[in-house]
Motif scaffolding. Structure first.
Motif, short mmCIF file in Angstrom:
data_model
loop_
_atom_site.label_atom_id
_atom_site.label_comp_id
_atom_site.label_asym_id
_atom_site.label_seq_id
_atom_site.Cartn_x
_atom_site.Cartn_y
_atom_site.Cartn_z
N UNK A 106 0.81 -1.21 0.00
CA UNK A 106 0.00 0.00 0.00
C UNK A 106 0.85 1.28 0.00
N UNK A 107 2.15 1.15 0.25
CA UNK A 107 3.03 2.31 0.29
C UNK A 107 4.06 2.32 -0.83
N UNK A 108 4.07 1.32 -1.68
CA UNK A 108 5.11 1.20 -2.70
C UNK A 108 4.93 2.22 -3.83
N UNK A 109 6.04 2.76 -4.29
CA UNK A 109 6.01 3.58 -5.50
C UNK A 109 5.88 2.64 -6.70
N UNK A 110 5.47 3.19 -7.83
CA UNK A 110 5.30 2.36 -9.03
C UNK A 110 6.62 1.74 -9.46
N UNK A 111 7.71 2.51 -9.39
CA UNK A 111 9.02 1.99 -9.79
C UNK A 111 9.46 0.86 -8.87
N UNK A 112 9.20 1.02 -7.58
CA UNK A 112 9.58 -0.02 -6.61
C UNK A 112 8.77 -1.29 -6.85
N UNK A 113 7.45 -1.13 -7.04
CA UNK A 113 6.59 -2.29 -7.28
C UNK A 113 7.03 -3.02 -8.55
N UNK A 114 7.36 -2.26 -9.59
CA UNK A 114 7.80 -2.89 -10.83
C UNK A 114 9.08 -3.69 -10.60
N UNK A 115 10.02 -3.14 -9.85
CA UNK A 115 11.27 -3.84 -9.57
C UNK A 115 11.02 -5.12 -8.79
N UNK A 116 10.09 -5.07 -7.83
CA UNK A 116 9.75 -6.27 -7.06
C UNK A 116 9.19 -7.35 -7.97
N UNK A 117 8.25 -6.98 -8.84
CA UNK A 117 7.63 -7.96 -9.73
C UNK A 117 8.62 -8.50 -10.75
N UNK A 118 9.52 -7.64 -11.24
CA UNK A 118 10.50 -8.09 -12.23
C UNK A 118 11.49 -9.08 -11.62
N UNK A 119 11.68 -9.01 -10.30
CA UNK A 119 12.60 -9.93 -9.64
C UNK A 119 11.96 -11.23 -9.20
N UNK A 120 10.67 -11.38 -9.47
CA UNK A 120 9.95 -12.58 -9.03
C UNK A 120 10.36 -13.80 -9.85
N UNK A 121 10.47 -14.94 -9.18
CA UNK A 121 10.73 -16.22 -9.84
C UNK A 121 9.56 -17.15 -9.56
N UNK A 122 8.95 -17.80 -10.58
CA UNK A 122 9.33 -17.79 -11.99
C UNK A 122 9.06 -16.44 -12.65
N UNK A 123 9.79 -16.19 -13.74
CA UNK A 123 9.65 -14.93 -14.45
C UNK A 123 8.25 -14.79 -15.02
N UNK A 124 7.79 -13.55 -15.11
CA UNK A 124 6.46 -13.25 -15.65
C UNK A 124 6.59 -12.65 -17.04
N UNK A 125 5.54 -12.81 -17.84
CA UNK A 125 5.51 -12.16 -19.14
C UNK A 125 5.25 -10.67 -18.94
N UNK A 126 5.45 -9.87 -19.99
CA UNK A 126 5.18 -8.44 -19.90
C UNK A 126 3.73 -8.19 -19.54
N UNK A 127 2.82 -9.01 -20.09
CA UNK A 127 1.40 -8.84 -19.80
C UNK A 127 1.09 -9.13 -18.34
N UNK A 128 1.72 -10.17 -17.80
CA UNK A 128 1.50 -10.51 -16.39
C UNK A 128 2.06 -9.43 -15.47
#
Length: 292
Positions: free
Chosen positions: A133-155
């Motif tokens: 609830x406090x994350x910036x958009x850039x921070x949230x994107x970095x968190x999701x991009x570091x998730x394993x297994x990798x996600x598609x751009x759409x996900x």
């Protein structure tokens, strides 16, 4: 009886077992329920899936997808299915309430997300990362991009949209108390460049500025404390019940047992007294920003 009431009555906590977590696309509870009703009415009418498909003029595969909650039925399907099963009115009345799965939210988090939207108070302790609830958009994107297994751009886009949409709850509910306790090291963990880090701190300061939002930081020198078992959230429902939620690797746990929730509330309140005051916490974040 809703999900939480059923769990409280049986003493069983909602949880997702690792390996059983459902991935997107995810059918919603309403689609599953509607599909089960379609199947029950079809079978009560003595129709096989093939016979029913011929009557409603959809393929057997489509009928199966609807009955399993995997497909949103269109208006013509609902009308023909209603006629084929005796015009009970059940399908027509249920159809307006159908909704798709909550795209972008982890399967194990969806129940809690629905409860959050109705809560009259919400407390969050986090020791891993900045609360969603406090994350910036850039921070949230970095968190999701570091998730394993990798996600598609759409996900990734769906997850980011869901995260930002969830934050609207705080802006739209100015009378609901939101309390956050976050470990200092969470804000010191680097991501991106200095500009991205400053953007995160600015976003946290902005989101925690309203009078109904309280942010307290647990300083590094605070030492060991009662919440070291991991992150936890506690909310109060409009009916005055308290529920808790904890999360780990690939799973989440909704806690409705009153005794367990009471223990977690006591831990949270104890940590609240050990953390920095809201003013000192903001001062700390501003100092951290100045160091970047």
């Amino acid at each position: 009886m809703d999900i939480v009431e059923a769990e409280a009555a049986t003493g069983v906590e909602a949880r997702t077992v690792p390996g059983e977590a459902e991935r997107e696309p995810h059918p919603s509870d309403s689609l599953r329920t509607f599909g089960a009703v379609v199947q029950a009415l079809r079978e009560h009418a003595g129709l096989s899936r093939e016979e029913f498909a011929a009557i409603v003029r959809f393929s057997k595969h489509t009928v199966a997808s609807v009955e399993l909650g995997r497909r949103m039925p269109d208006e013509s399907f609902v009308e023909r299915a209603e006629e084929a099963t005796g015009n009970t009115g059940a399908l027509r009345r249920a159809a307006p309430y159908l909704c798709r799965g909550e795209v972008g939210l982890a399967a194990w988090f969806r129940r809690w997300a629905r409860l959050e939207r109705e809560a009259v108070s919400l407390c969050t302790y986090e020791c891993r990362l900045v609360p969603g609830l406090l994350q910036s958009e850039a921070y949230a994107r970095a968190v999701f991009e570091g998730t394993i297994p990798l996600r598609t751009d759409e996900e990734l886009a769906a997850q980011l949209t869901a995260r930002m949409e969830r934050q609207r709850m705080m802006r739209e509910r100015p009378k609901v108390p939101f309390s956050f306790i976050v470990e200092e090291h969470v804000f010191r963990r680097r991501f991106g460049d200095a500009e991205a880090m400053r953007g995160l701190v600015d976003h946290v300061l902005e989101r925690s500025a309203p009078r109904n939002v309280t942010l307290q930081v647990v300083p590094l020198e605070a030492g060991l404390h009662a919440c070291l078992d991991g992150p936890v959230q506690v909310l109060e429902t409009p009916e005055g019940r308290r529920l808790a939620y904890s999360e780990g690797q690939e799973n989440g746990r909704l806690i409705s047992d009153a005794k367990q929730v009471s223990v977690l509330c006591h831990r949270y309140e104890t940590l609240r007294s050990q953390a920095l005051s809201p003013k000192d916490s903001r001062d700390l974040l501003e100092r951290l920003r100045g160091e970047l």
